[in-house]
Write a protein that holds these residues in place. Sequence first.
Motif, PDB file in Angstrom:
ATOM      1  N   SER A 120      -6.469  -0.167   4.205  1.00 30.23           N
ATOM      2  CA  SER A 120      -7.871  -0.071   3.807  1.00 30.23           C
ATOM      3  C   SER A 120      -8.638   0.686   4.880  1.00 30.23           C
ATOM      4  O   SER A 120      -8.566   0.327   6.055  1.00 30.23           O
ATOM      5  N   LEU A 121      -9.354   1.716   4.458  1.00 30.05           N
ATOM      6  CA  LEU A 121     -10.128   2.539   5.388  1.00 30.05           C
ATOM      7  C   LEU A 121     -11.576   2.590   4.949  1.00 30.05           C
ATOM      8  O   LEU A 121     -11.860   2.634   3.753  1.00 30.05           O
ATOM      9  N   LYS A 122     -12.473   2.601   5.909  1.00 26.62           N
ATOM     10  CA  LYS A 122     -13.891   2.841   5.673  1.00 26.62           C
ATOM     11  C   LYS A 122     -14.204   4.147   6.392  1.00 26.62           C
ATOM     12  O   LYS A 122     -13.962   4.269   7.587  1.00 26.62           O
ATOM     13  N   ILE A 123     -14.712   5.127   5.650  1.00 27.42           N
ATOM     14  CA  ILE A 123     -14.892   6.472   6.188  1.00 27.42           C
ATOM     15  C   ILE A 123     -16.360   6.871   6.112  1.00 27.42           C
ATOM     16  O   ILE A 123     -17.001   6.729   5.061  1.00 27.42           O
ATOM     17  N   ASP A 124     -16.891   7.381   7.209  1.00 26.47           N
ATOM     18  CA  ASP A 124     -18.249   7.909   7.258  1.00 26.47           C
ATOM     19  C   ASP A 124     -18.186   9.393   6.894  1.00 26.47           C
ATOM     20  O   ASP A 124     -17.741  10.225   7.687  1.00 26.47           O
ATOM     21  N   ARG A 125     -18.619   9.713   5.706  1.00 26.17           N
ATOM     22  CA  ARG A 125     -18.512  11.081   5.182  1.00 26.17           C
ATOM     23  C   ARG A 125     -19.294  12.093   6.005  1.00 26.17           C
ATOM     24  O   ARG A 125     -18.925  13.273   6.080  1.00 26.17           O
ATOM     25  N   THR A 126     -20.377  11.657   6.662  1.00 20.14           N
ATOM     26  CA  THR A 126     -21.211  12.600   7.400  1.00 20.14           C
ATOM     27  C   THR A 126     -20.488  13.169   8.624  1.00 20.14           C
ATOM     28  O   THR A 126     -20.828  14.253   9.092  1.00 20.14           O
ATOM     29  N   LYS A 127     -19.475  12.466   9.119  1.00 21.27           N
ATOM     30  CA  LYS A 127     -18.692  12.984  10.244  1.00 21.27           C
ATOM     31  C   LYS A 127     -17.846  14.188   9.838  1.00 21.27           C
ATOM     32  O   LYS A 127     -17.313  14.898  10.682  1.00 21.27           O
ATOM     33  N   PHE A 128     -17.733  14.403   8.534  1.00 19.57           N
ATOM     34  CA  PHE A 128     -16.939  15.520   8.015  1.00 19.57           C
ATOM     35  C   PHE A 128     -17.834  16.571   7.349  1.00 19.57           C
ATOM     36  O   PHE A 128     -17.373  17.380   6.551  1.00 19.57           O
TER      37      PHE A 128
END
Length: 192
Positions: free
Chosen positions: A154-162
């Motif tokens: 399970s991953l939580k990803i901050d899209r703004t870092k990309f």
Amino acid sequence: MKNTIKNLVALSIIALVTFSFTTIDKDKKVIKADKSKVTWKGYKVTGSHEGTIAIQSGFLNFEADKLTGGEFVIDMTTINTTDLDGDYKGKLDGHLKSDDFFGVAAHPTAKLVLVSVKANGKNAYTVTGDLTIKGKTNPVTFSISIEGNKATASLKIDRTKFGIEYKSANFFENLKDKAIYDEFDLVSNLEF
């Protein structure tokens, strides 16, 4: 003196042969993409959307039955919304593939490389990896559990870092109920 030299040479040869044929139990397990599933869930002020995305290829490395690393390539062109139908589904799928979000025409794949793996228990690990989306690489830390020939992460990803800033309240003012939260979830059920 000659016997001592012969004994040392013989001992060296035996040691070299022994260590040459003794290997640590290393194993590279290829992910069965057709039997694995990755689901995503994105959140906005007024609700959420969810769907699937396909693994193009991947593997996990093990040493003495302990996870030590791995690598995954995700086929970004397969972004699929599962909570909508018809025109709404088509519009959201298309928008997620556009440059506002993942820009799949220029970036058809994303990649995750497991860099550091720490055991937390019998079959549980904390992993730090390098995630590349839209050509940008950032570290992510997540949990993975392994049972037999299956793994769940399970991953939580901050899209703004990309570089995915579309309707982010951190970059745009007065969005009110049009804001889309920066973090989204990925849950991977893998078979190898």
